[in-house]
Design a protein around this motif. Structure first.
Motif, PDB file in Angstrom:
ATOM      1  N   GLU A  11      36.804  42.602  32.421  1.00 33.53           N
ATOM      2  CA  GLU A  11      35.612  43.419  32.550  1.00 33.53           C
ATOM      3  C   GLU A  11      34.201  42.893  32.173  1.00 33.53           C
ATOM      4  OE1 GLU A  11      36.453  47.172  30.889  1.00 33.53           O
ATOM      5  OE2 GLU A  11      37.932  47.767  32.303  1.00 33.53           O
ATOM      6  N   LYS A  12      34.231  42.364  30.817  1.00 35.31           N
ATOM      7  CA  LYS A  12      33.039  41.588  30.239  1.00 35.31           C
ATOM      8  C   LYS A  12      32.487  40.482  31.315  1.00 35.31           C
ATOM      9  CE  LYS A  12      31.606  38.939  26.467  1.00 35.31           C
ATOM     10  NZ  LYS A  12      32.219  37.758  25.749  1.00 35.31           N
ATOM     11  N   ILE A  13      33.411  39.659  31.869  1.00 33.84           N
ATOM     12  CA  ILE A  13      33.021  38.370  32.695  1.00 33.84           C
ATOM     13  C   ILE A  13      32.621  38.760  33.942  1.00 33.84           C
ATOM     14  CG2 ILE A  13      34.145  36.429  33.754  1.00 33.84           C
ATOM     15  CD1 ILE A  13      36.061  36.108  31.363  1.00 33.84           C
ATOM     16  N   SER A  14      33.162  39.902  34.501  1.00 37.59           N
ATOM     17  CA  SER A  14      32.786  40.357  35.721  1.00 37.59           C
ATOM     18  C   SER A  14      31.343  41.001  35.630  1.00 37.59           C
ATOM     19  CB  SER A  14      33.733  41.536  36.129  1.00 37.59           C
ATOM     20  OG  SER A  14      33.457  42.080  37.311  1.00 37.59           O
ATOM     21  N   ARG A  15      30.799  41.526  34.556  1.00 37.56           N
ATOM     22  CA  ARG A  15      29.832  42.201  34.330  1.00 37.56           C
ATOM     23  C   ARG A  15      28.690  40.780  34.249  1.00 37.56           C
ATOM     24  NH1 ARG A  15      32.164  45.761  31.054  1.00 37.56           N
ATOM     25  NH2 ARG A  15      31.461  44.478  29.251  1.00 37.56           N
ATOM     26  N   GLU A  16      29.063  39.721  33.354  1.00 32.74           N
ATOM     27  CA  GLU A  16      27.982  38.767  32.833  1.00 32.74           C
ATOM     28  C   GLU A  16      27.941  37.781  33.954  1.00 32.74           C
ATOM     29  OE1 GLU A  16      29.486  37.249  29.226  1.00 32.74           O
ATOM     30  OE2 GLU A  16      29.075  39.045  28.030  1.00 32.74           O
ATOM     31  N   SER A  17      29.079  37.272  34.664  1.00 34.15           N
ATOM     32  CA  SER A  17      29.140  36.230  35.667  1.00 34.15           C
ATOM     33  C   SER A  17      28.730  36.757  37.049  1.00 34.15           C
ATOM     34  CB  SER A  17      30.404  35.533  35.733  1.00 34.15           C
ATOM     35  OG  SER A  17      30.617  34.898  34.327  1.00 34.15           O
ATOM     36  N   HIS A  19      27.626  40.012  37.926  1.00 39.15           N
ATOM     37  CA  HIS A  19      26.582  41.257  37.684  1.00 39.15           C
ATOM     38  C   HIS A  19      27.190  42.638  38.545  1.00 39.15           C
ATOM     39  CE1 HIS A  19      24.017  38.596  35.887  1.00 39.15           C
ATOM     40  NE2 HIS A  19      24.215  37.617  36.996  1.00 39.15           N
ATOM     41  N   GLN A  20      28.703  42.767  38.505  1.00 34.74           N
ATOM     42  CA  GLN A  20      29.249  43.629  39.313  1.00 34.74           C
ATOM     43  C   GLN A  20      30.569  44.148  38.353  1.00 34.74           C
ATOM     44  OE1 GLN A  20      30.466  42.324  43.123  1.00 34.74           O
ATOM     45  NE2 GLN A  20      28.704  42.376  43.877  1.00 34.74           N
ATOM     46  N   PRO A  21      30.889  45.500  38.573  1.00 35.41           N
ATOM     47  CA  PRO A  21      31.967  46.008  37.558  1.00 35.41           C
ATOM     48  C   PRO A  21      33.243  45.737  38.045  1.00 35.41           C
ATOM     49  CG  PRO A  21      31.244  47.723  38.772  1.00 35.41           C
ATOM     50  CD  PRO A  21      30.330  46.623  39.141  1.00 35.41           C
ATOM     51  N   PHE A  22      34.142  45.632  37.041  1.00 33.91           N
ATOM     52  CA  PHE A  22      35.632  45.514  37.686  1.00 33.91           C
ATOM     53  C   PHE A  22      36.276  46.691  37.306  1.00 33.91           C
ATOM     54  CE2 PHE A  22      40.112  44.371  36.457  1.00 33.91           C
ATOM     55  CZ  PHE A  22      40.480  43.846  37.671  1.00 33.91           C
ATOM     56  N   CYS A  23      36.798  47.418  38.446  1.00 30.34           N
ATOM     57  CA  CYS A  23      37.232  48.577  38.306  1.00 30.34           C
ATOM     58  C   CYS A  23      38.525  49.062  38.433  1.00 30.34           C
ATOM     59  CB  CYS A  23      36.478  49.701  39.323  1.00 30.34           C
ATOM     60  SG  CYS A  23      34.654  49.516  39.310  1.00 30.34           S
ATOM     61  N   HIS A  24      39.388  47.678  38.325  1.00 26.02           N
ATOM     62  CA  HIS A  24      40.837  47.820  38.500  1.00 26.02           C
ATOM     63  C   HIS A  24      41.584  47.340  37.542  1.00 26.02           C
ATOM     64  CE1 HIS A  24      39.253  48.238  42.640  1.00 26.02           C
ATOM     65  NE2 HIS A  24      40.527  48.867  42.688  1.00 26.02           N
ATOM     66  N   GLN A  25      42.892  47.045  37.472  1.00 23.81           N
ATOM     67  CA  GLN A  25      43.422  46.598  36.390  1.00 23.81           C
ATOM     68  C   GLN A  25      43.896  45.195  36.207  1.00 23.81           C
ATOM     69  OE1 GLN A  25      45.250  48.612  33.771  1.00 23.81           O
ATOM     70  NE2 GLN A  25      43.804  49.914  34.609  1.00 23.81           N
ATOM     71  N   ALA A  26      43.887  44.521  35.093  1.00 21.80           N
ATOM     72  CA  ALA A  26      44.334  43.121  34.735  1.00 21.80           C
ATOM     73  C   ALA A  26      45.111  43.195  33.635  1.00 21.80           C
ATOM     74  CB  ALA A  26      42.914  42.300  34.148  1.00 21.80           C
ATOM     75  N   SER A  27      46.389  42.366  34.085  1.00 21.78           N
ATOM     76  CA  SER A  27      47.404  42.424  33.023  1.00 21.78           C
ATOM     77  C   SER A  27      48.122  40.909  33.078  1.00 21.78           C
ATOM     78  CB  SER A  27      48.544  43.466  33.180  1.00 21.78           C
ATOM     79  OG  SER A  27      48.969  43.193  34.577  1.00 21.78           O
ATOM     80  N   PHE A  28      48.814  40.735  31.997  1.00 22.80           N
ATOM     81  CA  PHE A  28      49.726  39.422  32.189  1.00 22.80           C
ATOM     82  C   PHE A  28      50.855  39.752  32.819  1.00 22.80           C
ATOM     83  CE2 PHE A  28      47.174  38.308  28.055  1.00 22.80           C
ATOM     84  CZ  PHE A  28      46.756  37.223  28.646  1.00 22.80           C
ATOM     85  N   ASN A  29      51.300  38.980  33.416  1.00 23.44           N
ATOM     86  CA  ASN A  29      52.690  38.968  34.180  1.00 23.44           C
ATOM     87  C   ASN A  29      53.741  37.627  33.820  1.00 23.44           C
ATOM     88  OD1 ASN A  29      54.658  38.896  36.260  1.00 23.44           O
ATOM     89  ND2 ASN A  29      53.359  39.310  37.899  1.00 23.44           N
ATOM     90  N   SER A  30      54.555  37.825  33.126  1.00 24.22           N
ATOM     91  CA  SER A  30      55.409  36.951  32.878  1.00 24.22           C
ATOM     92  C   SER A  30      56.333  36.308  33.888  1.00 24.22           C
ATOM     93  CB  SER A  30      56.489  37.475  31.674  1.00 24.22           C
ATOM     94  OG  SER A  30      57.427  38.521  32.233  1.00 24.22           O
ATOM     95  N   ARG A  31      56.331  36.783  35.048  1.00 27.73           N
ATOM     96  CA  ARG A  31      57.080  36.175  36.190  1.00 27.73           C
ATOM     97  C   ARG A  31      56.440  34.975  36.846  1.00 27.73           C
ATOM     98  NH1 ARG A  31      57.412  41.671  36.802  1.00 27.73           N
ATOM     99  NH2 ARG A  31      56.075  41.446  38.748  1.00 27.73           N
ATOM    100  N   LEU A  32      55.121  34.829  36.495  1.00 30.12           N
ATOM    101  CA  LEU A  32      54.153  33.917  37.163  1.00 30.12           C
ATOM    102  C   LEU A  32      54.566  32.465  36.398  1.00 30.12           C
ATOM    103  CD1 LEU A  32      50.577  35.281  37.406  1.00 30.12           C
ATOM    104  CD2 LEU A  32      52.348  35.181  39.376  1.00 30.12           C
ATOM    105  N   LYS A  33      54.847  31.516  37.015  1.00 26.03           N
ATOM    106  CA  LYS A  33      55.350  30.275  36.417  1.00 26.03           C
ATOM    107  C   LYS A  33      54.486  29.199  36.762  1.00 26.03           C
ATOM    108  CE  LYS A  33      59.105  32.105  34.751  1.00 26.03           C
ATOM    109  NZ  LYS A  33      59.031  32.873  33.530  1.00 26.03           N
ATOM    110  N   THR A  34      54.236  29.151  38.265  1.00 26.81           N
ATOM    111  CA  THR A  34      53.341  27.886  38.562  1.00 26.81           C
ATOM    112  C   THR A  34      52.008  28.135  38.664  1.00 26.81           C
ATOM    113  OG1 THR A  34      54.075  28.179  40.704  1.00 26.81           O
ATOM    114  CG2 THR A  34      55.469  26.712  39.581  1.00 26.81           C
ATOM    115  N   THR A  35      51.364  29.422  38.745  1.00 31.28           N
ATOM    116  CA  THR A  35      50.242  29.549  39.163  1.00 31.28           C
ATOM    117  C   THR A  35      49.385  30.295  37.824  1.00 31.28           C
ATOM    118  OG1 THR A  35      48.569  30.934  40.518  1.00 31.28           O
ATOM    119  CG2 THR A  35      50.742  32.011  40.148  1.00 31.28           C
ATOM    120  N   GLY A  36      48.239  30.200  37.780  1.00 30.38           N
ATOM    121  CA  GLY A  36      47.415  30.767  36.497  1.00 30.38           C
ATOM    122  C   GLY A  36      47.076  32.244  36.693  1.00 30.38           C
TER     123      GLY A  36
END
Length: 149
Positions: A11-17, A19-36
């Motif tokens: 949310e902070k990066i979205s506002r600063e870089s 200039h728009q809000p991030f209004c959804h969910q961000a989370s870590f996903n342990s199933r991701l193996k090759t992508t960031g």
């Protein structure tokens, strides 16, 4: 880093870089193996690979977050959000996001040494030293160790 801390960082990066809000969910996903990270088109949520944070630290995670936020903000506004689109490339360069994720997985190699010519041979798969010989001098091979590369 917890999912709540990640949500606040996104949310902070979205506002600063952007200039728009991030209004959804961000989370870590342990199933991701090759992508960031990954942007979900239907729900607009973001998933991130925790290995990026553990292996490369917060600066690289921030670059991956900026990459995924480029997808997010361009898709929300109806502009070209795919990797091939010019708008995506321009916005990514403008905010300083990463184009590619650094390598996350390591490969294990078996190291053998020829007993005649002392040449080291690295293989991904184990070989039968009773059956296979050195390709240079046909000497016997001896297993040394397993290494990460």
């Amino acid at each position: 880093m917890t999912n709540q801390e990640l949500q606040a960082l996104v949310e902070k990066i979205s506002r600063e870089s952007f200039h728009q809000p991030f209004c959804h969910q961000a989370s870590f996903n342990s199933r991701l193996k090759t992508t960031g990270g990954r942007y979900h088109l239907s729900s607009h949520d973001l998933d991130f690979n925790q290995l990026v944070y553990e292996k490369y630290g917060e600066p690289e995670l921030i670059r991956v977050i900026k990459h995924e936020l480029c997808h997010y903000h361009l898709h929300i506004t109806g502009r070209g959000y795919q990797h091939k689109d010019r708008e995506f490339k321009q916005l990514l360069k403008l905010v300083g996001g990463s184009r590619f994720t650094p390598p996350l997985s390591t490969s294990l190699y078996q190291v053998y040494r020829c007993q005649t010519c002392q040449q080291e041979i690295k293989r991904r798969r184990k070989i039968n030293t009773a059956r296979y010989v050195c390709g240079s001098c046909q000497g016997r091979l001896k297993f040394l160790k397993t290494i990460e590369m």
